[in-house]
Design a protein around this motif. Sequence first.
Motif, PDB file in Angstrom:
ATOM      1  N   TRP A  22       7.507  29.875  26.200  1.00 49.90           N
ATOM      2  CA  TRP A  22       7.628  28.475  25.995  1.00 49.90           C
ATOM      3  C   TRP A  22       9.037  28.034  25.865  1.00 49.90           C
ATOM      4  O   TRP A  22       9.844  27.138  26.425  1.00 49.90           O
ATOM      5  CB  TRP A  22       6.994  27.798  24.855  1.00 49.90           C
ATOM      6  N   ARG A  37      11.368  25.345  27.771  1.00 49.47           N
ATOM      7  CA  ARG A  37      11.919  24.353  26.947  1.00 49.47           C
ATOM      8  C   ARG A  37      13.182  24.248  27.308  1.00 49.47           C
ATOM      9  O   ARG A  37      13.788  22.867  27.375  1.00 49.47           O
ATOM     10  CB  ARG A  37      11.743  24.684  25.588  1.00 49.47           C
ATOM     11  N   LYS A  83       8.553  24.212  18.458  1.00 47.25           N
ATOM     12  CA  LYS A  83       8.173  23.703  19.508  1.00 47.25           C
ATOM     13  C   LYS A  83       8.142  22.157  20.107  1.00 47.25           C
ATOM     14  O   LYS A  83       8.169  21.918  21.040  1.00 47.25           O
ATOM     15  CB  LYS A  83       6.550  24.428  19.894  1.00 47.25           C
TER      16      LYS A  83
END
Length: 458
Positions: free
Chosen positions: A170, A174, A390
């Motif tokens: 992730w 990102r 996140k």
Amino acid sequence: VVETVASDTVLEVEKTKDKWLWARSPSGKKGWVLKTQVKKQEAKRQAKKTKQPETDPDDAKVDPAGSEPKFDALANDFVLPGELIVTVHKDAKREDLELALKSLQHKAKIVDEIAKSSVYLVRVPSDKVHECRLRLGIHPYVEACGLNTVRVLTRTYDDPALATDNDNGWNLRRIHVFDAWDITTGGAKIAIVDSGIKVDHDEFNGKLTSPFSVFTRSEVMQTGLFKDRLTDQYITAHGTHVAGTAAGKAGNGLGTAGVAPDSPIIPIQALTYLPKFRGIFGQDWSLIQGLNRAMDEGASVINYSIGGPPPPETLNPWLTAGDAKGKAVAEEQIINWVRRSLNDDYLGVLDRAEREGVIIVKSAGNDDLPAKFDPLSNSRRVISVAATNKTDGRAIFNEVAASNYGEFTTVSAPGQDIWNANADPNALYVNMQGTSMAAPHVAGLVALMKTIDPKISR
């Protein structure tokens, strides 16, 4: 209906629509043909008579799918508006193309050329691209005319975490690292001044250069297990994870990758296990040695995921101050300590880094404090990196630890649930968290930038 459009080409026309003819060629191909192609072939036939440059007489554009052609390419973001790439016949000259452009009456002009290939970049008004392309396409001097389309790399990687449905990657998605890799995957050297690394980890295969431990005075790292406050840990675990995040190998079918997967890694061990403190720590002298060694070995960027709060006797008055005035007085005492610590210990290192154009990237710290309480962050002579989660919020690690914050942080990067290399042979990849994990994202990015322009500085 049979229509002869050239002496050696016969198209059987079955129906028409607007600018198109539904036709069958002598070879049996069916498809939509531009009516303008008829004119083009007639021009070629005339060119034969006058011995002008000519093209293949049987080049009518047929759509093999049999659907009506749609000229919607200019709505595509990957087409540069108002630009055409024109190839002329080998016997035609630039002056011939200029005459053809003049006949368009749309202020078309040549802006670049590759003479040996008879190829020209032509600029026309954006709203006239369709018309100019079609008219140039049938000109007897023109071999081909197309749009100036932007192409993208088709590189793919088989590292499991890089798959779109794998949450372990992730952090790389990102920060849009794959877009950066379309430009460069690195090459500038990254030094990791840390606790050393697991040198035989697959993520570092063929990537290490000039490893050095300030404790063994050699390339041999201090390794092995030590008893942490909670669990057994490997001395090199922290540095291994940091190095993998910055520049771990891509395309090896294993684990994940770093931000700059083609940048060489200079691993410098400047922290080790200190029994007195029951953990991995570094003394200022060993850290200063490590930073200088990294510059000796030609590092373009140094990752320094190291820090710590002011001593308790300096910090506690600020934490316990009952009012704004008391807090301001205590903060002034902290800043005085910070500046003394910086000038006494790290001034020479920072001066050298600036002289040599080496960029130091530092973790902001995990103490839930203003970053200006850290000497190196306070100097504004390093890139100080805070950690995010996140959802791009400030990373909170547990009840007592969170990313440092404030104006003395330069930038933020992912620092929570970061999955990368580990020193434990029984768990070669693990999640770690902290500004220590955020900093190597930025160090990797700086390495990508310095690969493109080695002269950039902080």
